[in-house]
Design an enzyme around this catalytic site. Structure first.
Site, PDB file in Angstrom:
ATOM      1  N   TRP A   1       0.909  -1.163   0.000  1.00 49.40           N
ATOM      2  CA  TRP A   1       0.000   0.000   0.000  1.00 49.40           C
ATOM      3  C   TRP A   1       0.934   1.195   0.000  1.00 49.40           C
ATOM      4  CZ3 TRP A   1      -1.261   3.985   3.597  1.00 49.40           C
ATOM      5  CH2 TRP A   1      -2.490   4.607   3.393  1.00 49.40           C
TER       6      TRP A   1
ATOM      7  N   LYS B   1     -18.800   5.661   6.138  1.00 49.15           N
ATOM      8  CA  LYS B   1     -18.994   4.377   5.449  1.00 49.15           C
ATOM      9  C   LYS B   1     -19.309   4.609   3.983  1.00 49.15           C
ATOM     10  CE  LYS B   1     -17.872   2.251   7.488  1.00 49.15           C
ATOM     11  NZ  LYS B   1     -17.113   1.801   8.604  1.00 49.15           N
TER      12      LYS B   1
HETATM   13  C1  F6R Z   1     -13.473   2.669   8.484  1.00 51.51           C
HETATM   14  C2  F6R Z   1     -12.354   2.003   9.082  1.00 51.51           C
HETATM   15  C3  F6R Z   1     -11.259   2.838   9.653  1.00 51.51           C
HETATM   16  C4  F6R Z   1     -10.793   2.212  10.971  1.00 51.51           C
HETATM   17  C5  F6R Z   1      -9.563   2.960  11.504  1.00 51.51           C
HETATM   18  C6  F6R Z   1      -9.094   2.406  12.825  1.00 51.51           C
HETATM   19  O1  F6R Z   1     -14.414   1.765   8.002  1.00 51.51           O
HETATM   20  O2  F6R Z   1     -12.292   0.811   9.112  1.00 51.51           O
HETATM   21  O3  F6R Z   1     -11.657   4.154   9.833  1.00 51.51           O
HETATM   22  O4  F6R Z   1     -11.836   2.266  11.888  1.00 51.51           O
HETATM   23  O5  F6R Z   1      -8.520   2.874  10.565  1.00 51.51           O
HETATM   24  O6  F6R Z   1      -8.799   1.048  12.734  1.00 51.51           O
HETATM   25  P1  F6R Z   1      -8.656   0.154  14.028  1.00 51.51           P
HETATM   26  O7  F6R Z   1     -10.006   0.051  14.648  1.00 51.51           O
HETATM   27  O8  F6R Z   1      -8.129  -1.152  13.561  1.00 51.51           O
HETATM   28  O9  F6R Z   1      -7.707   0.886  14.921  1.00 51.51           O
END
Ligand code: F6R
Length: 614
Positions: A74, A491
């Site tokens: 990425w 979303k």
């Molecule tokens: C949106 C999404 C991101 C994650 C964010 C945090 O759908 O998935 O905004 O919520 O990158 O990710 P975590 O929860 O893994 O720290």
């Protein structure tokens, strides 16, 4: 970043590596590559785009090597090109390496290496690190430990984050992994051992997983494996079984992981809730908080740190916890908290919320909080994740792997755990047993209510068809439904690429109302409280300017015909579960909206599932 798999075993490396990359596709990427140890040299295949492109290209030139590394990239440093795709090879051809993370001082290191005559073929920081290891190797005397010593000399010179797996052409049965800030896990199988960024890469092929801690190296040599510190001391390896996650990552009858995960929410929430209520049925009992009761009872404030969807769940928590427990709550973007000099007022608790438990911004916020001597708790879905290991205590979400890049079931369980936390803290303070009992009842009813709302999915699909031409949408809600508006907008934009913004409903007239026209629909999430009449007034303001209005509203709220074009009805429920239920139609709306545009909801452009860079 984003996905790493390394294989050393008895069989051919090609199939498990390509299969491993496929299993990591959910993390998001824009190019993929693989390198095999071929005796005196490495063979390399790299392609931009999907893993399928790489698989096709590798198929044409099959390798019979039993040692290899693979990566999905990425882009962080440099465009999406073949030369920037991992694995990177050192200029002398001695090393190949895959890397997740960012080497912040790569510019200085590159200058040094260029002064030594080393030429670079990519724009990446990763190629610099690979060449730095090769440089140290060239300076070391021949010997058994030359490979590991070169790695140990180079890594402390780099600033930033990494999870790397590296091979040396002179060592045909050794693979080395190292971690600082970016997750790595060793998979131990009978036929082969793996090092990957995520255990799903070797599900079905390895029996046990050992998670590396920051500052650790894993050395797989033939059938042997050990973990050491950067200084070379042996470190403890704790093995976890991997079979338990195999079924959960299969797609089954669903078209996408996002759809699967939306419809999994009743079960996911049952798991989040199971066994977590006190015997008297008036409070929540969260095992991970045990031993901290006194600190929790005497708190002066709570600071949530999180990113993206997880932060929206924390905002739901902010409204609920302040209401139930009367503790002041702040919600910070983890990336801002880290660099902000927030005063250490009274006894503060920092709660970090992260589905993956590996989001670097969130982890760094936790580290900053610990430096300041604050108590830290974690809410995460991934057992053994960095967040789980680095916080003083915490709670697991237990919703199973979330593969879809757009977070859905994780949000619901995080919001549910915030409500449970509010209940537990409330009962330690002034919340009455009767109120506690009503909340326990509401939470226990949640899985069935979620099923009921999801059963109305067809109505949401029809609404998505009606509105799917829109390029700009507003999402509006009040109080605990304001974060739901933010989440609905997030979303939609991340998977459909339509422009969507969330606002508190009353903010509309302070600026965003200028956007209203017949092509800009507004989605109002209406609360079932005395405030609903105010939200309906905001809807009328939109209608007066010829803006289309879609309302998500409880059954018992009357909405005049002239205030709305379409209504999706929700059951009338306790306020603690209202945000979770109100968010479900928005998940489905985004899902159908994106599918109608022919988009791949599981792999939205430019996004990664787990963001392990700053
Ligand atoms: C949106 C999404 C991101 C994650 C964010 C945090 O759908 O998935 O905004 O919520 O990158 O990710 P975590 O929860 O893994 O720290």
């Amino acid at each position: 970043m984003c996905g790493i798999v390394g294989y050393l075993g008895k069989g051919y490396a090609q199939a498990p590596l390509i299969d491993g990359l496929r299993r990591l596709e959910y993390r998001g990427y824009d190019s993929a590559g693989v390198a095999f140890h071929e005796g005196n040299e490495f063979s390399l295949a790299r392609e931009t785009g999907r893993v399928k492109n790489l698989a096709d290209s590798v198929q044409k030139n099959s390798s019979s090597s039993s040692l290899g590394i693979a990566h999905t990239r990425w882009a962080t440093h440099g465009a999406v090109t073949v030369s920037n795709t991992h694995p990177h090879m050192s200029q002398d051809g001695k090393f190949v390496m895959v890397h997740n993370g960012v080497i912040e001082n790569y510019g200085i290191l590159k200058k040094f290496l260029v002064s030594k005559g080393i030429k670079f073929s990519s724009e990446t920081d990763s190629e610099v690190l690979c060449n730095l290891i090769a440089y140290h190797y060239s300076e070391l005397p021949t010997g058994e430990d030359r490979f590991i010593d070169a790695v140990r000399l180079a890594l402390p010179q780099s600033r930033g984050a990494y999870g790397i797996v590296i091979l040396c052409v002179d060592y045909s049965d050794t693979m080395i992994g190292a971690r600082r800030g970016s997750p790595l896990v060793v998979g131990l199988g009978e036929e082969a051992n793996f090092i990957a960024s995520d255990a799903s890469a070797f599900v079905g092929r390895a029996k046990e997983a050992v998670f590396l801690n920051d500052g650790e190296l894993s050395i797989i040599s033939g059938k042997n494996f050990r973990i050491t510190t950067m200084e070379g001391e042996e470190a403890k390896a704790v093995a976890h079984p991997v079979e338990q996650i195999s079924e959960e990552v299969e797609l089954g009858d669903f078209d996408s992981y996002m759809e699967k995960e939306i419809f999994e929410q009743p079960t996911a929430l049952e798991n989040t809730l199971r066994g977590r209520f006190g015997d008297d049925g008036t409070t929540a009992k969260l095992g991970g908080l045990e031993g901290h009761e006194d600190e929790l009872r005497n708190l002066d404030r709570i600071i949530f740190v999180a990113c993206g969807t997880a932060r929206h769940a924390c905002m739901v928590g902010e409204y609920l916890i302040e209401r139930l427990a009367r503790v002041p709550v702040e919600v910070e973007h983890a990336s801002e908290f880290r660099y902000r000099n927030s005063p250490k007022a009274g006894k503060s608790l920092v709660i970090a919320v992260s589905q993956s438990g590996e989001t670097l911004d969130t982890l760094e916020a936790v580290r900053e909080a610990k430096t300041k001597g604050l108590l830290t708790l974690g809410i995460t879905n991934v057992v053994g994740s960095s967040l789980a290991r680095e916080t003083d205590g915490g709670v697991y979400q237990r919703v199973g792997p979330e593969i879809g890049v757009a977070s859905t079931k994780a949000f619901s369980s995080q919001a549910c755990l915030c409500a449970m936390l509010g209940l537990a803290l409330g009962r330690m303070r002034d919340l009455s047993p009767t109120d506690g009992q009503a909340i326990v009842q509401a939470l226990n009813d949640l899985p069935d209510l979620v099923t009921k709302v999801l059963q109305q999915g067809e109505q949401i699909r029809e609404l998505a068809i009606k509105y799917s031409k829109a390029e700009h949408l507003l999402f509006l809600g009040r109080q605990s439904l304001y974060p739901v508006a933010l989440e609905g907008a997030l979303k939609l934009k991340e998977i459909s690429y339509a422009h969507a913004e969330g606002y508190p409903a009353a903010e509309l007239k302070h600026g965003p109302i200028a956007l209203i026209n017949p092509d800009c629909p507004s989605v109002f999430i209406v609360e079932g409280s005395s405030l609903s009449s105010k939200t309906i007034a905001n809807m009328q303001e939109v209608k007066a300017r010829k803006g289309p209005v879609l309302a998500i509203a409880p059954d018992n709220v009357e909405i005049p015909e002239e205030a709305v074009d379409d209504i999706f009805r929700l059951p009338v429920v306790h306020e603690v579960i209202r945000p979770i239920l109100a968010n479900l139609p928005l998940q489905l709306f985004a899902y159908h909206f994106a599918r109608l545009r022919g988009l791949d909801v599981d792999k939205p452009r430019n996004l990664a599932k787990s963001v392990t860079v700053e």
